[in-house]
Scaffold this active site. Sequence first.
Site, short mmCIF file in Angstrom:
data_model
loop_
_atom_site.label_atom_id
_atom_site.label_comp_id
_atom_site.label_asym_id
_atom_site.label_seq_id
_atom_site.Cartn_x
_atom_site.Cartn_y
_atom_site.Cartn_z
N GLU A 213 -7.64 8.34 -1.59
CA GLU A 213 -7.32 7.01 -2.09
C GLU A 213 -8.01 6.74 -3.43
O GLU A 213 -7.40 6.16 -4.34
CB GLU A 213 -7.72 5.94 -1.06
CG GLU A 213 -6.94 5.99 0.24
CD GLU A 213 -5.49 5.56 0.09
OE1 GLU A 213 -5.08 5.18 -1.02
OE2 GLU A 213 -4.75 5.62 1.10
N ASP A 358 3.31 13.78 3.47
CA ASP A 358 4.28 13.39 2.45
C ASP A 358 3.93 13.84 1.03
O ASP A 358 4.68 14.58 0.38
CB ASP A 358 4.50 11.88 2.49
CG ASP A 358 3.19 11.08 2.48
OD1 ASP A 358 2.10 11.68 2.58
OD2 ASP A 358 3.25 9.84 2.37
N GLU A 462 6.70 -0.03 9.90
CA GLU A 462 5.87 1.14 9.63
C GLU A 462 6.38 2.37 10.37
O GLU A 462 6.34 3.49 9.83
CB GLU A 462 4.42 0.85 10.01
CG GLU A 462 3.42 1.89 9.55
CD GLU A 462 3.20 1.92 8.06
OE1 GLU A 462 2.33 2.68 7.60
OE2 GLU A 462 3.90 1.18 7.32
N GLU A 481 7.90 2.87 -1.13
CA GLU A 481 8.63 4.15 -1.09
C GLU A 481 10.14 3.97 -1.18
O GLU A 481 10.82 4.74 -1.89
CB GLU A 481 8.26 4.92 0.18
CG GLU A 481 6.89 5.59 0.11
CD GLU A 481 5.74 4.63 0.27
OE1 GLU A 481 4.59 4.99 -0.09
OE2 GLU A 481 5.95 3.48 0.76
N THR A 567 1.88 9.87 -7.27
CA THR A 567 2.20 9.34 -5.94
C THR A 567 1.78 7.89 -5.80
O THR A 567 2.22 7.21 -4.88
CB THR A 567 1.56 10.21 -4.84
OG1 THR A 567 2.17 9.92 -3.58
CG2 THR A 567 0.05 9.98 -4.76
#
Length: 645
Positions: A213, A358, A462, A481, A567
């Site tokens: 993160e 992902d 989710e 996304e 990302t």
Amino acid sequence: MQWRALVLGLLLLRLGLHAVLWLVFGLGPSLGFYQRFPLGFGFPRLSGPGAAPPPAPEPGAAGAPSWLRPAARRGAARPGRGVCGAAHWGYARGGRGGPDEYERRYSGAFPPQLRARMRDLARGMFVFGYDNYMAHAFPQDELNPIHCRGRGPDRGDPSNLNINDVLGNYSLTLVDALDTLAIMGNTSEFQKAVKLVIDTVSFDKDSTVQVFEATIRVLGSLLSAHRIITDSKQPFGDMAIKDYDNELLHMAHDLAVRLLPAFENTKTGIPYPRVNLKTGVPPDSNNETCTAGAGSLLVEFGILSRLLGDSTFEWVARRAVKALWNLRSHDTGLLGNVVNIQTGHWVGKQSGLGAGLDSFYEYLLKSYILFGEKEDLEMFNAAYRSIQSYMRRGREACNEGEGDPPLYVNVNMFNGQLVNTWIDSLQAFFPGLQVLIGDVEDAICLHAFYYAIWRRYGALPERYNWQLQAPDVLFYPLRPELVESTYLLYQATKNPFYLHVGMDILQSLEKHTKVKCGYATLHHVIDKSKEDRMESFFLSETCKYLYLLFDEENPVHKSGTRYMFTTEGHIVSVDKHLRELPWKEFFSEEGSPASGRRSGPRPKSQELRVINSSSNCNRVPDERRYALPLKSVYMRQIDQMVGLV
């Protein structure tokens, strides 16, 4: 005559019954945008939070989704490129409407006035969230938009990883939003924000954060903003900072050095998931990490290394990627989602496209696009083949054939067998990744699946159970996304359908998530109850992609420079300078430091040697936006894009 009356009566009775069912089960017309395009994928509607899902059909039973059946290997024959045809959209509508309904309703032009209105609405959404963060939360990390307060790390509960993994007491939302300000052309606020970051943000904090993160949200944003400031072309307006002395790059270097202990004392080379920014890896650190968290650091670490001329950061990130890659199943080529960094044992054996995996796939491809290392593309192509062989279910073609449209499911990494029947909202990024490799046809169909879920709830839960046709996990934290894939599909196809999708998403966010001081997480996508949190990616990604979708004249679309998004949605120019290795003489042919050296020299902060980051890419024909049928052709065109051939 009597038999005719009887037949007519039965016919009227049948039509009446259909009309009643149509209304009772929520299949009737809705208001506004929803009336225009009833995309449904056959999902029954739930009447409220307490409504029970339909019973799950057994695999192989009549009416059971073909996604339950084992994957069939995809043949070489593929349908033509372009938008999914009437057969696909007829299925998506649950069989309603004529074969030309989609074309009739959505292939027309999106009026310029409406497009400008949606662009301004997206910009207003960002401004409302950003201004309220600055007014009520700065210098804390996040905004609590319901109570108009700031939020930082949860010092009272170190185990609250949902908060503490992300919030490091370094003004996260401000840092994460820097390049969005530039893309929207807000010169004065961008310059003000950069100066605030330089003057007030420090990483010398007793904060334990997740390496992943901190890398994608903070390190990536600092590097993106630095390159915007130092770009000699200044495509977004005059974003240069007077007397700027590479401070953001120095800050990025400082942060990365504080993250490096995660890569030490690990037998596999896979990093620890968390570090304390002052003291390094905590003594009680977990030895288990997810594949995406450990294997999605190469873009940011690689950019930093190539700007500094210091191989250390790229080398440790690339070593982690290779370590994970070497642990893949020899039978399927798939990876699991959780691994022990000391033993290399797969703790989580689920293989899928969502949480835990992902961005690992995403960064294999994007690392190649940026750095031109062919092994990255080779790994991506091999991973993509395994994904197609074992995760892709449904019919072969989007446009034709029997069975359900394509869907990618979660499987066991060792045998490819189905392990559950849910997908998560993070998987909605995958159509956008497919656009980048030219598999636009499949991207269109997969995107339609996620949009059908959005249409049903006005958000993406989710987790969604495609067998039960109901959410498994009901919250929506303003994730980007689906918006990202919508934007990239519009860039690839220029089909106005995706503008309608973006308008639908934008209006849903305004209707269901806007509160007194910003935009709030949906706690429950059905009853629309809220949580008091606005994550930083809402400003750095969700608002950015919505704005770019409607801003056709943005420099991102007009400039001769080609851009790529990390990302976390941070913009990076595809620049041939990033394909140069300033430390090349220090490396052996295998890519590890030569002569037993662990890495190239690491200069001190005050001695940083900055590589020229201005872009001199040649103009690329607009046709490059569209699908490329052969991976070898795509690889060559990427090389041409950065002027290597």
